[in-house]
Design a protein around this motif. Structure first.
Motif, mmCIF file in Angstrom:
data_model
loop_
_atom_site.group_PDB
_atom_site.id
_atom_site.type_symbol
_atom_site.label_atom_id
_atom_site.label_comp_id
_atom_site.label_asym_id
_atom_site.label_seq_id
_atom_site.Cartn_x
_atom_site.Cartn_y
_atom_site.Cartn_z
ATOM 1 N N ARG A 178 -0.569 -10.258 -7.791
ATOM 2 C CA ARG A 178 -1.375 -9.359 -8.624
ATOM 3 C C ARG A 178 -0.614 -9.000 -9.892
ATOM 4 O O ARG A 178 0.608 -9.137 -9.951
ATOM 5 C CB ARG A 178 -1.680 -8.067 -7.850
ATOM 6 N N GLU A 233 -2.176 4.995 -10.768
ATOM 7 C CA GLU A 233 -3.313 4.083 -10.627
ATOM 8 C C GLU A 233 -3.097 2.841 -11.477
ATOM 9 O O GLU A 233 -2.558 2.925 -12.584
ATOM 10 C CB GLU A 233 -4.611 4.773 -11.038
ATOM 11 N N HIS A 234 -3.508 1.706 -10.934
ATOM 12 C CA HIS A 234 -3.434 0.445 -11.672
ATOM 13 C C HIS A 234 -4.620 -0.421 -11.279
ATOM 14 O O HIS A 234 -4.843 -0.691 -10.094
ATOM 15 C CB HIS A 234 -2.124 -0.282 -11.360
ATOM 16 N N GLU A 235 -5.393 -0.800 -12.281
ATOM 17 C CA GLU A 235 -6.589 -1.635 -12.085
ATOM 18 C C GLU A 235 -7.495 -1.078 -10.996
ATOM 19 O O GLU A 235 -7.965 -1.794 -10.108
ATOM 20 C CB GLU A 235 -6.184 -3.077 -11.792
ATOM 21 N N GLY A 236 -7.727 0.246 -11.069
ATOM 22 C CA GLY A 236 -8.690 0.890 -10.199
ATOM 23 C C GLY A 236 -8.193 1.256 -8.816
ATOM 24 O O GLY A 236 -8.957 1.808 -8.020
ATOM 25 N N GLN A 237 -6.939 0.989 -8.530
ATOM 26 C CA GLN A 237 -6.399 1.322 -7.206
ATOM 27 C C GLN A 237 -5.251 2.310 -7.363
ATOM 28 O O GLN A 237 -4.443 2.203 -8.273
ATOM 29 C CB GLN A 237 -5.903 0.072 -6.476
ATOM 30 N N ARG A 238 -5.215 3.259 -6.436
ATOM 31 C CA ARG A 238 -4.166 4.281 -6.461
ATOM 32 C C ARG A 238 -3.028 3.864 -5.526
ATOM 33 O O ARG A 238 -3.264 3.476 -4.368
ATOM 34 C CB ARG A 238 -4.741 5.635 -6.035
ATOM 35 N N TYR A 239 -1.800 3.978 -6.033
ATOM 36 C CA TYR A 239 -0.622 3.580 -5.261
ATOM 37 C C TYR A 239 0.313 4.777 -5.099
ATOM 38 O O TYR A 239 0.820 5.304 -6.090
ATOM 39 C CB TYR A 239 0.134 2.454 -5.968
#
Length: 304
Positions: A153, A70-76
């Motif tokens: 980003r 996760e990075h800045e609230g998003q899962r990758y």
């Protein structure tokens, strides 16, 4: 992923030092020797970058647990790029062909650009460029990495090198660190602990078979590798940004071991506080830099 027919080497020389690189095979260093003595494991000529002497770790080091972060609230999600490892490992750079930007008799500059397009987004979801400079001078090898975020980003980032040293019989290792990550059954870090006596190489001692595949924290001094019978010693001095050290010691019969200067802990991307465990966050256009120098010298050979 690689074409055997294009796996050609570029050779650099300076005095007694010789170094070879295969840009198409992950930009890997395929040989490093002094007066014919191999310091790193020489490449076996196969299309496996894991059979070379050293490769770049970018934009992260080691494993990513659960195949996502996760990075800045998003899962990758991330896919594994290595058939030998179920989890994503060692980043992207080691699995791509690099381009030659500059070349001299004792120096080389390689570059690599990544775009998260199509399935490439599962390799790494952010655009980046990485540059690797290799120079032979003053009795050693100077390495420099620059990782630039070319995405719109911010992106998490890490750097390092993965050198495989040859055992050459009785080998001595020395490094200092503050603590070590213990691993779980998936070989992911579970908890920090003091360094146990059998893993303490703060004073140079024979490597033997400690069974390590662990990340040490708080490296402040250079790493020293000494082959006393052959009379060769390597001092590996990495920049302060690379204050973690992954040490991998497979059974001695395999003939090599790895001591990897890296910027963050294994699986730092998935930890509760990635920044506290070494992960950098690069703003768009921002660059992360790391250096490592291998000083190689002949010493008086001795019987161990």
């Amino acid at each position: 992923m690689y074409h055997q027919s294009v796996l050609t080497e570029i050779e650099l020389k300076d005095g007694l030092l010789a170094l070879s690189v295969c840009p198409e095979l992950g930009g890997a260093i395929t040989r490093l020797s002094i007066a014919g003595f191999d310091v790193l494991r020489p490449w076996d000529g196969s299309d496996s970058v894991r059979r070379t002497g050293c490769f770049v770790l970018a934009p992260f080091s080691n494993r990513v647990g659960d195949g996502a972060f996760e990075h800045e609230g998003q899962r990758y999600p991330l896919r594994s790029l290595s058939a030998e490892h179920p989890l994503p490992i060692h980043g992207v750079a080691w699995k791509r062909a690099w381009s030659v930007a500059e070349q001299g008799s004792a120096s080389l500059k390689l570059t690599l650009a990544h775009q998260p397009e199509g399935e490439g987004a599962l390799d790494w979801p952010f655009a980046f460029e990485v540059e690797h400079e290799i120079r032979l001078n003053d009795g050693g090898v100077a390495l420099e990495l620059r990782l630039r975020n070319t995405d719109a980003r911010s992106m998490p980032a890490g750097l390092g090198w993965h050198p495989y040293f040859l055992r050459h019989g009785e080998c001595r290792l020395q490094f200092t660190a503050q603590s070590v990550w213990r691993s779980d059954s998936r070989n992911l870090p579970s908890h920090q602990s003091e360094i146990p006596p059998e893993w303490d190489f703060s004073i140079a001692r024979s490597l033997h078979e400690p069974g390590l595949d662990n990340c040490f924290i708080g490296r402040t001094e250079p790493v020293r590798v000494h082959w006393p019978e052959e009379g060769v010693e390597v001092t590996m001095d990495a920049s302060e940004a690379l204050d973690h050290l992954v040490v991998f010691t497979p059974p001695a019969e395999m003939g090599f071991f790895a001591v990897e200067p890296v910027s963050h802990a294994n699986n730092a991307l998935c930890m509760q506080d990635p920044a506290a465990n070494g992960t950098c966050t690069l703003a768009p256009g921002e660059t992360m830099q790391a250096t490592c120098r291998l000083h190689i010298q002949r010493t008086a050979a001795s019987n161990v």
